[in-house]
Design a protein around this motif. Structure first.
Motif, PDB file in Angstrom:
ATOM      1  N   VAL A  62     -62.874 -90.681 -99.536  1.00 19.48           N
ATOM      2  CA  VAL A  62     -62.135 -89.522 -98.907  1.00 19.48           C
ATOM      3  C   VAL A  62     -62.739 -88.459 -98.545  1.00 19.48           C
ATOM      4  O   VAL A  62     -62.298 -88.034 -97.430  1.00 19.48           O
ATOM      5  CB  VAL A  62     -61.033 -89.252-100.024  1.00 19.48           C
ATOM      6  N   PRO A  63     -63.710 -87.741 -99.305  1.00 21.73           N
ATOM      7  CA  PRO A  63     -64.565 -86.619 -98.497  1.00 21.73           C
ATOM      8  C   PRO A  63     -65.104 -86.848 -97.157  1.00 21.73           C
ATOM      9  O   PRO A  63     -64.962 -85.988 -96.549  1.00 21.73           O
ATOM     10  CB  PRO A  63     -65.610 -86.232 -99.785  1.00 21.73           C
ATOM     11  N   MET A  64     -65.428 -88.061 -97.277  1.00 23.73           N
ATOM     12  CA  MET A  64     -66.170 -88.495 -96.157  1.00 23.73           C
ATOM     13  C   MET A  64     -64.927 -88.717 -94.893  1.00 23.73           C
ATOM     14  O   MET A  64     -65.217 -88.258 -93.612  1.00 23.73           O
ATOM     15  CB  MET A  64     -67.163 -89.662 -96.004  1.00 23.73           C
ATOM     16  N   LEU A  65     -63.965 -89.111 -95.185  1.00 21.20           N
ATOM     17  CA  LEU A  65     -62.726 -89.241 -94.300  1.00 21.20           C
ATOM     18  C   LEU A  65     -62.156 -87.899 -93.853  1.00 21.20           C
ATOM     19  O   LEU A  65     -61.811 -87.481 -92.697  1.00 21.20           O
ATOM     20  CB  LEU A  65     -61.506 -90.029 -95.020  1.00 21.20           C
ATOM     21  N   LEU A  66     -62.431 -86.639 -94.681  1.00 23.25           N
ATOM     22  CA  LEU A  66     -61.800 -85.589 -94.401  1.00 23.25           C
ATOM     23  C   LEU A  66     -62.631 -85.071 -93.580  1.00 23.25           C
ATOM     24  O   LEU A  66     -62.378 -84.427 -92.424  1.00 23.25           O
ATOM     25  CB  LEU A  66     -61.683 -84.933 -95.674  1.00 23.25           C
ATOM     26  N   ARG A  67     -63.990 -85.161 -93.710  1.00 25.11           N
ATOM     27  CA  ARG A  67     -65.029 -84.598 -92.688  1.00 25.11           C
ATOM     28  C   ARG A  67     -64.929 -85.515 -91.413  1.00 25.11           C
ATOM     29  O   ARG A  67     -65.019 -84.602 -90.492  1.00 25.11           O
ATOM     30  CB  ARG A  67     -66.397 -84.752 -93.233  1.00 25.11           C
ATOM     31  N   ALA A  68     -64.682 -86.460 -91.394  1.00 26.43           N
ATOM     32  CA  ALA A  68     -64.529 -87.356 -90.118  1.00 26.43           C
ATOM     33  C   ALA A  68     -63.307 -86.545 -89.304  1.00 26.43           C
ATOM     34  O   ALA A  68     -63.412 -86.619 -88.224  1.00 26.43           O
ATOM     35  CB  ALA A  68     -64.209 -88.845 -90.291  1.00 26.43           C
ATOM     36  N   ARG A  69     -62.176 -86.569 -90.374  1.00 28.53           N
ATOM     37  CA  ARG A  69     -61.102 -86.188 -89.767  1.00 28.53           C
ATOM     38  C   ARG A  69     -61.149 -84.682 -88.760  1.00 28.53           C
ATOM     39  O   ARG A  69     -60.794 -84.350 -87.649  1.00 28.53           O
ATOM     40  CB  ARG A  69     -59.859 -85.876 -90.500  1.00 28.53           C
ATOM     41  N   GLU A  70     -61.943 -83.698 -89.665  1.00 29.23           N
ATOM     42  CA  GLU A  70     -62.311 -82.509 -88.965  1.00 29.23           C
ATOM     43  C   GLU A  70     -63.112 -82.788 -87.689  1.00 29.23           C
ATOM     44  O   GLU A  70     -62.947 -82.167 -86.755  1.00 29.23           O
ATOM     45  CB  GLU A  70     -63.135 -81.693 -89.783  1.00 29.23           C
ATOM     46  N   LEU A  71     -64.046 -83.667 -87.799  1.00 35.99           N
ATOM     47  CA  LEU A  71     -65.123 -83.985 -86.554  1.00 35.99           C
ATOM     48  C   LEU A  71     -63.971 -84.588 -85.330  1.00 35.99           C
ATOM     49  O   LEU A  71     -64.316 -84.156 -84.106  1.00 35.99           O
ATOM     50  CB  LEU A  71     -66.124 -84.680 -86.762  1.00 35.99           C
ATOM     51  N   TRP A  72     -63.253 -85.216 -85.526  1.00 37.10           N
ATOM     52  CA  TRP A  72     -62.236 -86.030 -84.668  1.00 37.10           C
ATOM     53  C   TRP A  72     -61.403 -84.810 -83.855  1.00 37.10           C
ATOM     54  O   TRP A  72     -61.382 -84.717 -82.673  1.00 37.10           O
ATOM     55  CB  TRP A  72     -61.324 -86.981 -85.405  1.00 37.10           C
ATOM     56  N   GLN A  73     -61.167 -83.934 -84.859  1.00 38.63           N
ATOM     57  CA  GLN A  73     -60.298 -82.699 -84.197  1.00 38.63           C
ATOM     58  C   GLN A  73     -61.234 -81.833 -83.294  1.00 38.63           C
ATOM     59  O   GLN A  73     -60.749 -81.469 -82.047  1.00 38.63           O
ATOM     60  CB  GLN A  73     -59.533 -81.863 -85.331  1.00 38.63           C
ATOM     61  N   GLU A  74     -62.606 -81.685 -83.837  1.00 37.81           N
ATOM     62  CA  GLU A  74     -63.496 -80.835 -83.044  1.00 37.81           C
ATOM     63  C   GLU A  74     -63.574 -81.720 -81.940  1.00 37.81           C
ATOM     64  O   GLU A  74     -63.777 -80.891 -80.708  1.00 37.81           O
ATOM     65  CB  GLU A  74     -64.431 -80.611 -83.891  1.00 37.81           C
ATOM     66  N   LEU A  75     -63.817 -83.011 -81.878  1.00 35.83           N
ATOM     67  CA  LEU A  75     -64.184 -83.703 -80.379  1.00 35.83           C
ATOM     68  C   LEU A  75     -62.937 -83.422 -79.269  1.00 35.83           C
ATOM     69  O   LEU A  75     -63.262 -83.327 -78.357  1.00 35.83           O
ATOM     70  CB  LEU A  75     -64.439 -85.007 -80.790  1.00 35.83           C
ATOM     71  N   GLU A  76     -61.885 -83.724 -79.972  1.00 33.18           N
ATOM     72  CA  GLU A  76     -60.839 -83.537 -79.288  1.00 33.18           C
ATOM     73  C   GLU A  76     -60.571 -82.154 -78.654  1.00 33.18           C
ATOM     74  O   GLU A  76     -60.095 -81.882 -77.494  1.00 33.18           O
ATOM     75  CB  GLU A  76     -59.519 -83.959 -79.821  1.00 33.18           C
ATOM     76  N   ARG A  77     -60.743 -81.250 -79.420  1.00 34.60           N
ATOM     77  CA  ARG A  77     -60.508 -79.673 -78.868  1.00 34.60           C
ATOM     78  C   ARG A  77     -61.297 -79.420 -77.800  1.00 34.60           C
ATOM     79  O   ARG A  77     -61.031 -78.826 -76.726  1.00 34.60           O
ATOM     80  CB  ARG A  77     -60.844 -78.646 -80.010  1.00 34.60           C
ATOM     81  N   GLY A  78     -62.234 -79.904 -77.661  1.00 36.24           N
ATOM     82  CA  GLY A  78     -63.695 -79.627 -76.767  1.00 36.24           C
ATOM     83  C   GLY A  78     -63.287 -80.460 -75.267  1.00 36.24           C
ATOM     84  O   GLY A  78     -64.098 -80.141 -74.563  1.00 36.24           O
ATOM     85  N   GLY A  79     -62.372 -81.186 -75.503  1.00 38.57           N
ATOM     86  CA  GLY A  79     -62.155 -82.015 -74.106  1.00 38.57           C
ATOM     87  C   GLY A  79     -60.717 -81.999 -73.643  1.00 38.57           C
ATOM     88  O   GLY A  79     -60.034 -81.207 -74.089  1.00 38.57           O
ATOM     89  N   ARG A  80     -60.503 -83.054 -72.663  1.00 35.91           N
ATOM     90  CA  ARG A  80     -59.137 -83.180 -71.934  1.00 35.91           C
ATOM     91  C   ARG A  80     -58.543 -84.393 -72.322  1.00 35.91           C
ATOM     92  O   ARG A  80     -57.605 -84.860 -71.806  1.00 35.91           O
ATOM     93  CB  ARG A  80     -59.332 -82.892 -70.572  1.00 35.91           C
ATOM     94  N   ARG A  81     -59.008 -85.043 -73.463  1.00 26.74           N
ATOM     95  CA  ARG A  81     -58.505 -86.493 -73.755  1.00 26.74           C
ATOM     96  C   ARG A  81     -57.957 -86.398 -75.073  1.00 26.74           C
ATOM     97  O   ARG A  81     -58.436 -85.588 -76.042  1.00 26.74           O
ATOM     98  CB  ARG A  81     -59.620 -87.471 -73.829  1.00 26.74           C
ATOM     99  N   ALA A 344     -66.597 -92.921 -87.705  1.00 28.77           N
ATOM    100  CA  ALA A 344     -67.698 -92.890 -86.984  1.00 28.77           C
ATOM    101  C   ALA A 344     -68.274 -91.425 -86.831  1.00 28.77           C
ATOM    102  O   ALA A 344     -69.727 -91.305 -86.625  1.00 28.77           O
ATOM    103  CB  ALA A 344     -67.521 -93.509 -85.545  1.00 28.77           C
ATOM    104  N   PRO A 345     -67.555 -90.474 -86.658  1.00 25.20           N
ATOM    105  CA  PRO A 345     -67.959 -88.922 -86.475  1.00 25.20           C
ATOM    106  C   PRO A 345     -68.815 -88.688 -87.643  1.00 25.20           C
ATOM    107  O   PRO A 345     -69.990 -88.115 -87.434  1.00 25.20           O
ATOM    108  CB  PRO A 345     -67.023 -88.164 -85.988  1.00 25.20           C
ATOM    109  N   ALA A 346     -68.326 -89.051 -88.766  1.00 28.58           N
ATOM    110  CA  ALA A 346     -69.161 -88.693 -89.744  1.00 28.58           C
ATOM    111  C   ALA A 346     -70.447 -89.429 -90.052  1.00 28.58           C
ATOM    112  O   ALA A 346     -71.378 -89.042 -90.609  1.00 28.58           O
ATOM    113  CB  ALA A 346     -68.161 -89.017 -91.256  1.00 28.58           C
TER     114      ALA A 346
END
Ligand SMILES: Cc1cc2nc3c(=O)[nH]c(=O)nc-3n(C[C@H](O)[C@H](O)[C@H](O)COP(=O)(O)OP(=O)(O)OC[C@H]3O[C@@H](n4cnc5c(N)ncnc54)[C@H](O)[C@@H]3O)c2cc1C
Length: 374
Positions: A62-81, A344-346
Motif C-alpha cells: 500500500v505505501p508504494m501504491l499510494l506513492r504511485a498514485r501521487e506520481l500518476w496524478q503528477e504525470l497527468e497534471r503536467g500534460g494534456r492526456r 510503474a511510476p513508483a
C-alpha cells in the motif's frame, strides 16, 4: 561517457524511469527501445489497466501504491492526456479467502477510503454483477482505471522535454561492463553511461542472464463485450472489479469508449519459452469459454466477446517484481507479474534512485534480485 544513465526498454517501467531521471534528477539520459516508441507489443498495451489500493496480493504494497498514485496524478497534471479515471475498484469474494482478507487489511490498516458491502447491498448497488450469494464487496475509492498507452507516451514526452535522448527501433544486443560504467550495444551503434537500467519486460532475461531461471513469460488475454446498454457500464456507475471465486478470477473495467466493456480471466493462459512464441489471437473455443463465464457473472454482457487481444508479461515465482542492482552499474526492473502497471511510476522512481546511487524512500528488500538464490 555519453550519459549518466541508459534506460533499455521504453515501456511501462522504462518510460517512468526516463521521466524521473531526466525531469526530477536532471540526469543525462539515453533511452533505447527495440520498436517504435509507444508500440503495441508491450506489457502495457490493451487500452486500460486497473489501479487499486485494496490489494489482493498483500497490504505491504500500500505505501508504494499510494506513492504511485501521487506520481500518476503528477504525470497527468503536467500534460494534456487523461491518464486516470477515478472510477473506484470493487473487489468481490467471500470474506474468508486470502485475497479478500488482504483487500480488507489494506484498506483498514492504511485508512483507505472504502465501503464494505454485504451481499444484499452489493446486489442493489451494483446489479450488473450476477450470482452473488455469500460474497461481499469492498469498494476501494482510491482505485480506478489507468490509460496505459497514453501514460507511456506522456512519460516519454516529459523525459524528452527534460532533455532525454530517446532512440527507437534499436534493439539492444548486449550490455558490457567498462571501467567506470557500462556499454550498451545496438545494431545502430553503442552508447556508454555510468549505469544502465534494464526495463525490458518479457524480453528482460535475454539481456540479463541472472533472470533466466527467474522469469516465466505468460500470455494474458483481453476480451471486450458489447452490452445493449453501455451507459450501465460507464465509469460513473460501474467501478472496475475483481471477482474471486476460488478457481475463477474475473476482472472487469468500465467502458472507456462508451461502447465496449473489458472483462475476462486474469492469469489462465499458460506460459511460453520465448516472447517470439506469443500467438496473438485466440481460438474460438477459448473465446467461448471466457465469454460464457463473463456472461454468467455479469449477465448483461453478451456471451461472445466482440474483440480480443493477446499480450504477455514476465512473472516471478512469488509474483513480486525484481528491482535492484544485479551487477555493478546494472539495475533491473523486471517480472512485474501481471499486476505491475499501476506501480510503474513508483518502480521508475526507485530505478532512477538506484541508478544514481541515491537512498531509497521505500524498503525495497522484498524485491531484491538475490532472493531466489542460485
Ligand atoms: C493483458 C494484461 C493486463 C494487465 N492488467 C494489469 C492491471 O489491470 N493492472 C496492473 O497494475 N497491471 C496489469 N498488468 C501488468 C502490467 O501491465 C505489466 O506488468 C507491465 O506493463 C510490464 O511492464 P514492463 O515495463 O516490465 O514491460 P513493458 O511495458 O513490456 O516494457 C518493456 C519494453 O522493453 C522493450 N525491449 C525489450 N527488449 C528490448 C531490447 N533488447 N532493446 C530495446 N528495447 C527492448 C520492449 O519493446 C518494451 O517496450 C497487465 C498485463 C497484461 C499483459
Amino acid at each position: 561517457m555519453d550519459a549518466d544513465v541508459i534506460v533499455v526498454g521504453l515501456g511501462s517501467a522504462g518510460a517512468m524511469a526516463c521521466w524521473q531521471l531526466a525531469e526530477v534528477h536532471g540526469a543525462q539520459v539515453i533511452g533505447v527501445e527495440q520498436y517504435a516508441l509507444g508500440h503495441d507489443a508491450g506489457g502495457y498495451a490493451g487500452e486500460s489497466r486497473l489501479f487499486r489500493t485494496g490489494y489482493h496480493e498483500s497490504p505491504e504494497y500500500v505505501p508504494m501504491l499510494l506513492r504511485a498514485r501521487e506520481l500518476w496524478q503528477e504525470l497527468e497534471r503536467g500534460g494534456r492526456r487523461t491518464l486516470f479515471l477515478p472510477a473506484g475498484v470493487l473487489s468481490i469474494g467471500a470474506p474468508t479467502i486470502a485475497p479478500m482478507r488482504n483487500v480488507l487489511a489494506s484498506v483498514e490498516e492504511h485508512e483507505i477510503p472504502h465501503e464494505v458491502l454485504d451481499a444484499a447491498e452489493l446486489k442493489s448497488r451494483f446489479p450488473q454483477h450476477g450470482s452473488i450469494t455469500d460474497e461481499i464487496g469492498v469498494l476501494d475509492r482510491l482505485g480506478g482505471v489507468l490509460r496505459p498507452e497514453s501514460a507511456v507516451q506522456e512519460a516519454l514526452r516529459r523525459a524528452r522535454k527534460a532533455g532525454a535522448e530517446l532512440i527507437d527501433n534499436a534493439p539492444v544486443a548486449g550490455i558490457e561492463e567498462i571501467p567506470g560504467g557500462v556499454r550498451v550495444s545496438t545494431a545502430r551503434g553503442s552508447h556508454t553511461a555510468k549505469s544502465v537500467v534494464v526495463t525490458a519486460g518479457a524480453w528482460a532475461a535475454q539481456l540479463v542472464p541472472e533472470l533466466r531461471e527467474v522469469l516465466d513469460i505468460r500470455p494474458l488475454v483481453l476480451t471486450w463485450f458489447a452490452p445493449e446498454d453501455p451507459a450501465a457500464f460507464a465509469p460513473e456507475v460501474f467501478p472496475g472489479f475483481i471477482r474471486d471465486l476460488g478457481d475463477v478470477h474475473l476482472f472487469g473495467i468500465p467502458s472507456v469508449d462508451g461502447a465496449l466493456v473489458k472483462a475476462g480471466w486474469a492469469d489462465a493462459w499458460g506460459s511460453i519459452a520465448d516472447p517470439a512464441q506469443l500467438v496473438r489471437f485466440l481460438e474460438p473455443s477459448a473465446l467461448a469459454g471466457v465469454g460464457g463465464e463473463v456472461h454468467d457473472l455479469v449477465p448483461d454482457l453478451p456471451a461472445h466477446p466482440s474483440r480480443h487481444s493477446v499480450h504477455m508479461d514476465a512473472y516471478t515465482p512469488d509474483r513480486r517484481a525484481v528491482i535492484g542492482t544485479v551487477r555493478p552499474g546494472v539495475v533491473v526492473v523486471a517480472g512485474l507479474s501481471g499486476h505491475g502497471f499501476k506501480l510503474a511510476p513508483a518502480f521508475g522512481e526507485i530505478a532512477a534512485r538506484s541508478a544514481l546511487g541515491l537512498p531509497q524512500q521505500h524498503d525495497i528488500s522484498r524485491f531484491s534480485p538475490d532472493r531466489f538464490g542460485g
